[in-house]
Design a protein around this motif. Sequence first.
Motif, PDB file in Angstrom:
ATOM      1  N   ALA A  60       0.827  -1.202   0.000  1.00  0.00           N
ATOM      2  CA  ALA A  60       0.000   0.000   0.000  1.00  0.00           C
ATOM      3  C   ALA A  60       0.861   1.250   0.000  1.00  0.00           C
ATOM      4  CB  ALA A  60      -0.922   0.004   1.215  1.00  0.00           C
ATOM      5  N   PRO A  61       0.729   2.114  -1.005  1.00  0.00           N
ATOM      6  CA  PRO A  61       1.479   3.371  -0.999  1.00  0.00           C
ATOM      7  C   PRO A  61       0.844   4.371  -0.045  1.00  0.00           C
ATOM      8  CG  PRO A  61       0.062   3.277  -2.911  1.00  0.00           C
ATOM      9  CD  PRO A  61      -0.098   1.962  -2.211  1.00  0.00           C
ATOM     10  N   GLY A  62       1.631   5.323   0.398  1.00  0.00           N
ATOM     11  CA  GLY A  62       1.081   6.459   1.108  1.00  0.00           C
ATOM     12  C   GLY A  62       0.758   7.565   0.127  1.00  0.00           C
ATOM     13  N   VAL A  63       0.114   8.606   0.625  1.00  0.00           N
ATOM     14  CA  VAL A  63      -0.254   9.736  -0.225  1.00  0.00           C
ATOM     15  C   VAL A  63      -0.067  11.018   0.575  1.00  0.00           C
ATOM     16  CG1 VAL A  63      -2.076  10.860  -1.551  1.00  0.00           C
ATOM     17  CG2 VAL A  63      -1.951   8.359  -1.496  1.00  0.00           C
ATOM     18  N   ALA A  64       0.568  12.003  -0.054  1.00  0.00           N
ATOM     19  CA  ALA A  64       0.721  13.325   0.542  1.00  0.00           C
ATOM     20  C   ALA A  64      -0.097  14.317  -0.273  1.00  0.00           C
ATOM     21  CB  ALA A  64       2.188  13.739   0.568  1.00  0.00           C
ATOM     22  N   VAL A  65      -1.144  14.857   0.342  1.00  0.00           N
ATOM     23  CA  VAL A  65      -2.062  15.773  -0.339  1.00  0.00           C
ATOM     24  C   VAL A  65      -1.749  17.196   0.091  1.00  0.00           C
ATOM     25  CG1 VAL A  65      -4.475  16.349  -0.770  1.00  0.00           C
ATOM     26  CG2 VAL A  65      -3.829  13.974  -0.296  1.00  0.00           C
ATOM     27  N   PRO A  66      -1.477  18.103  -0.847  1.00  0.00           N
ATOM     28  CA  PRO A  66      -1.138  19.478  -0.470  1.00  0.00           C
ATOM     29  C   PRO A  66      -2.315  20.193   0.194  1.00  0.00           C
ATOM     30  CG  PRO A  66      -0.573  19.025  -2.777  1.00  0.00           C
ATOM     31  CD  PRO A  66      -1.432  17.893  -2.311  1.00  0.00           C
ATOM     32  N   ALA A  67      -1.997  21.209   0.972  1.00  0.00           N
ATOM     33  CA  ALA A  67      -3.041  22.096   1.494  1.00  0.00           C
ATOM     34  C   ALA A  67      -3.703  22.797   0.316  1.00  0.00           C
ATOM     35  CB  ALA A  67      -2.427  23.113   2.447  1.00  0.00           C
ATOM     36  N   GLY A  68      -4.935  23.207   0.512  1.00  0.00           N
ATOM     37  CA  GLY A  68      -5.650  23.851  -0.583  1.00  0.00           C
ATOM     38  C   GLY A  68      -6.867  24.593  -0.101  1.00  0.00           C
ATOM     39  N   GLU A  69      -7.548  25.219  -1.029  1.00  0.00           N
ATOM     40  CA  GLU A  69      -8.757  25.966  -0.708  1.00  0.00           C
ATOM     41  C   GLU A  69      -9.919  25.011  -0.450  1.00  0.00           C
ATOM     42  OE1 GLU A  69      -8.880  29.154  -0.209  1.00  0.00           O
ATOM     43  OE2 GLU A  69      -6.764  29.407  -0.728  1.00  0.00           O
ATOM     44  N   ASP A  70     -10.763  25.390   0.488  1.00  0.00           N
ATOM     45  CA  ASP A  70     -11.968  24.613   0.784  1.00  0.00           C
ATOM     46  C   ASP A  70     -13.110  25.192  -0.043  1.00  0.00           C
ATOM     47  OD1 ASP A  70     -14.097  23.236   1.798  1.00  0.00           O
ATOM     48  OD2 ASP A  70     -13.589  23.571   3.911  1.00  0.00           O
ATOM     49  N   SER A  71     -13.551  24.427  -1.039  1.00  0.00           N
ATOM     50  CA  SER A  71     -14.591  24.930  -1.939  1.00  0.00           C
ATOM     51  C   SER A  71     -15.955  24.993  -1.281  1.00  0.00           C
ATOM     52  CB  SER A  71     -14.672  24.042  -3.190  1.00  0.00           C
ATOM     53  OG  SER A  71     -15.005  22.708  -2.818  1.00  0.00           O
ATOM     54  N   ARG A  72     -16.125  24.315  -0.118  1.00  0.00           N
ATOM     55  CA  ARG A  72     -17.446  24.271   0.518  1.00  0.00           C
ATOM     56  C   ARG A  72     -17.543  25.185   1.733  1.00  0.00           C
ATOM     57  NH1 ARG A  72     -16.520  18.021   0.379  1.00  0.00           N
ATOM     58  NH2 ARG A  72     -14.453  18.984   0.394  1.00  0.00           N
ATOM     59  N   ALA A  73     -16.457  25.807   2.083  1.00  0.00           N
ATOM     60  CA  ALA A  73     -16.479  26.717   3.236  1.00  0.00           C
ATOM     61  C   ALA A  73     -15.302  27.671   3.119  1.00  0.00           C
ATOM     62  CB  ALA A  73     -16.394  25.926   4.545  1.00  0.00           C
ATOM     63  N   ARG A  74     -15.326  28.722   3.873  1.00  0.00           N
ATOM     64  CA  ARG A  74     -14.222  29.668   3.853  1.00  0.00           C
ATOM     65  C   ARG A  74     -12.984  29.062   4.490  1.00  0.00           C
ATOM     66  NH1 ARG A  74     -16.918  35.516   5.484  1.00  0.00           N
ATOM     67  NH2 ARG A  74     -18.316  35.674   3.680  1.00  0.00           N
ATOM     68  N   GLY A  75     -11.868  29.590   4.112  1.00  0.00           N
ATOM     69  CA  GLY A  75     -10.623  29.138   4.699  1.00  0.00           C
ATOM     70  C   GLY A  75      -9.910  28.124   3.822  1.00  0.00           C
ATOM     71  N   ARG A  76      -8.853  27.552   4.382  1.00  0.00           N
ATOM     72  CA  ARG A  76      -8.049  26.590   3.649  1.00  0.00           C
ATOM     73  C   ARG A  76      -8.113  25.227   4.312  1.00  0.00           C
ATOM     74  NH1 ARG A  76      -4.346  27.898   0.025  1.00  0.00           N
ATOM     75  NH2 ARG A  76      -2.791  26.391   0.754  1.00  0.00           N
ATOM     76  N   LEU A  77      -7.921  24.202   3.493  1.00  0.00           N
ATOM     77  CA  LEU A  77      -7.833  22.851   4.006  1.00  0.00           C
ATOM     78  C   LEU A  77      -6.386  22.534   4.343  1.00  0.00           C
ATOM     79  CD1 LEU A  77     -10.153  20.959   1.496  1.00  0.00           C
ATOM     80  CD2 LEU A  77     -10.617  21.430   3.905  1.00  0.00           C
ATOM     81  N   PRO A  78      -6.167  21.795   5.412  1.00  0.00           N
ATOM     82  CA  PRO A  78      -4.787  21.431   5.748  1.00  0.00           C
ATOM     83  C   PRO A  78      -4.247  20.392   4.773  1.00  0.00           C
ATOM     84  CG  PRO A  78      -6.323  20.318   7.203  1.00  0.00           C
ATOM     85  CD  PRO A  78      -7.144  21.269   6.374  1.00  0.00           C
ATOM     86  N   ALA A  79      -2.932  20.239   4.767  1.00  0.00           N
ATOM     87  CA  ALA A  79      -2.328  19.122   4.055  1.00  0.00           C
ATOM     88  C   ALA A  79      -2.728  17.820   4.755  1.00  0.00           C
ATOM     89  CB  ALA A  79      -0.811  19.263   4.034  1.00  0.00           C
ATOM     90  N   VAL A  80      -2.813  16.742   3.981  1.00  0.00           N
ATOM     91  CA  VAL A  80      -3.195  15.444   4.540  1.00  0.00           C
ATOM     92  C   VAL A  80      -2.136  14.423   4.147  1.00  0.00           C
ATOM     93  CG1 VAL A  80      -4.958  13.657   4.699  1.00  0.00           C
ATOM     94  CG2 VAL A  80      -5.641  16.046   4.330  1.00  0.00           C
ATOM     95  N   LEU A  81      -1.619  13.725   5.128  1.00  0.00           N
ATOM     96  CA  LEU A  81      -0.669  12.641   4.906  1.00  0.00           C
ATOM     97  C   LEU A  81      -1.369  11.327   5.208  1.00  0.00           C
ATOM     98  CD1 LEU A  81       2.161  11.520   4.362  1.00  0.00           C
ATOM     99  CD2 LEU A  81       2.730  12.005   6.765  1.00  0.00           C
ATOM    100  N   VAL A  82      -1.516  10.484   4.194  1.00  0.00           N
ATOM    101  CA  VAL A  82      -2.241   9.225   4.316  1.00  0.00           C
ATOM    102  C   VAL A  82      -1.220   8.100   4.409  1.00  0.00           C
ATOM    103  CG1 VAL A  82      -3.943   7.704   3.255  1.00  0.00           C
ATOM    104  CG2 VAL A  82      -4.140  10.184   2.977  1.00  0.00           C
ATOM    105  N   LEU A  83      -1.228   7.371   5.527  1.00  0.00           N
ATOM    106  CA  LEU A  83      -0.244   6.321   5.782  1.00  0.00           C
ATOM    107  C   LEU A  83      -0.926   4.976   6.004  1.00  0.00           C
ATOM    108  CD1 LEU A  83       2.105   8.230   8.267  1.00  0.00           C
ATOM    109  CD2 LEU A  83       2.479   7.832   5.821  1.00  0.00           C
ATOM    110  N   PRO A  84      -0.215   3.870   5.772  1.00  0.00           N
ATOM    111  CA  PRO A  84      -0.815   2.548   5.983  1.00  0.00           C
ATOM    112  C   PRO A  84      -1.033   2.251   7.456  1.00  0.00           C
ATOM    113  CG  PRO A  84       1.509   2.342   5.407  1.00  0.00           C
ATOM    114  CD  PRO A  84       1.159   3.793   5.250  1.00  0.00           C
ATOM    115  N   GLY A  85      -1.845   1.232   7.727  1.00  0.00           N
ATOM    116  CA  GLY A  85      -2.175   0.871   9.103  1.00  0.00           C
ATOM    117  C   GLY A  85      -1.183  -0.029   9.806  1.00  0.00           C
ATOM    118  N   PRO A  86      -0.608  -1.050   9.149  1.00  0.00           N
ATOM    119  CA  PRO A  86       0.340  -1.915   9.870  1.00  0.00           C
ATOM    120  C   PRO A  86       1.533  -1.114  10.369  1.00  0.00           C
ATOM    121  CG  PRO A  86      -0.374  -2.957   7.820  1.00  0.00           C
ATOM    122  CD  PRO A  86      -0.899  -1.557   7.790  1.00  0.00           C
ATOM    123  N   PRO A  87       1.800  -1.119  11.671  1.00  0.00           N
ATOM    124  CA  PRO A  87       2.883  -0.277  12.212  1.00  0.00           C
ATOM    125  C   PRO A  87       4.233  -0.457  11.526  1.00  0.00           C
ATOM    126  CG  PRO A  87       1.517  -1.075  14.010  1.00  0.00           C
ATOM    127  CD  PRO A  87       1.032  -1.773  12.768  1.00  0.00           C
TER     128      PRO A  87
END
Length: 434
Positions: A145-172
């Motif tokens: 399973a690869p991880g994913v790094a999502v950049p911060a960006g604008e929130d199209s459904r509300a004011r402000g910005r969305l944080p960056a999201v780092l998606v990592l696998p579950g097995p330690p």
Amino acid sequence: MTVRAGIVVTGTEVLTGRITDKNGPWVAERLFAMGVDVAHITICGDRPEDLTAQLRFLADEGVSLIVTTGGLGPTADDLTVATVAEFTGRPLQLDEPLRDHIADIIRRWQGRGGSESASAATLAGIDKQAMIPQGAQPIPPTGTAPGVAVPAGEDSRARGRLPAVLVLPGPPPELQAMWPNAITAPPIVDAVAGHPDMRQDTIRMFGLPEADLAEGLRAAPGRVPGFDQLEITTCLRRGELEIVTRYPTSAAEDYTALADFLTELYPTQTFSTDGSTIDDQVAALLAGRLIATAESCTGGMVAARLTDRAGSSAYVQGGVVSYSNDVKFNSLGVPASMLDEFGAVSEPVAAAMAEGVMARLGVDTAISTTGIAGPGGETPGKPVGTVCFGIGVAGRPTLTRTLHLPGNRAAVRERSTTIAFHLLAGALRADGAS
């Protein structure tokens, strides 16, 4: 400027307690060491709506980074990436180099099992794991399973910005192996940019009540310049006190002043100022020696802790769990008359156990424990929590000690194991100094 992060641990098996969460604390510790404050660790099940709620909560809290763990497999219920993509408003797209990389991993695994052809289901799973949000950066898998790094960006459904999201696998093991690459991904570097250059150091004490440490720390501001720059947390762990201090590198001299103040205030209770554990110290002191254990109330916990360390076969010879008097007599040679006169929970028996295991296993060092862990078993003069220890070092009189320990059965056994390590370390240091 303080950078704040949130962690979302996904998995119904974690939420229901079938599996203990190891990822949240591990990731938090690494982020803290980087100078990133962790505002929240949350746990949710595998339902997309629950994960979305956690992501929304953390975004509303104003964190700069969200780290998720789990839900990255090839099956239909592994929905973390798809949920993050929808939350961030980024459509999923197939990353063909990533797909080829995952396919190569699968082929190598199948080749070891004698098969090189992938089923339709396997191919579909590979394609699913190679779908990443538009504009995100894949992180090479350490399993499949690869991880994913999502950049911060604008929130199209509300004011402000969305944080960056780092998606990592579950097995330690997969998550921990992926971490170095994950934190150097550009979206994550950008998210934590501006955090102060921080250090974290640990002092460990043994035999000091928490209230006494608290009293000492209350006096520290008047004795330690720059005390307000030091973020100090204390924790009682395995019967020891850990004082963890996080501080900007510019306050290094202030931390040194704190460490000097505490070690001068509690010289006999401070056993580590460099972060080393008692396990580290015992392992170093056992170099060139052979040790064996003779345990009653701890039931093998001392031996288990000694052998937790890689390379312990260099100094651990073995052990005897002598729970009954028959085993103490037959396997360790404890005289029946001694058991009758003093009882199994006594210093003479603890000494005989240590000396017996030294003789039978041919070692020069030994630990013994015998006690009443409870909840029953107390006798006149020997309440629950009474534990006798024996430390044998060749060429020296056997050290014995009796302590009355608080807590339930589990606490008495765990604390006895820690005390045994500290008694052993003290005896070996004394032997080395003579």
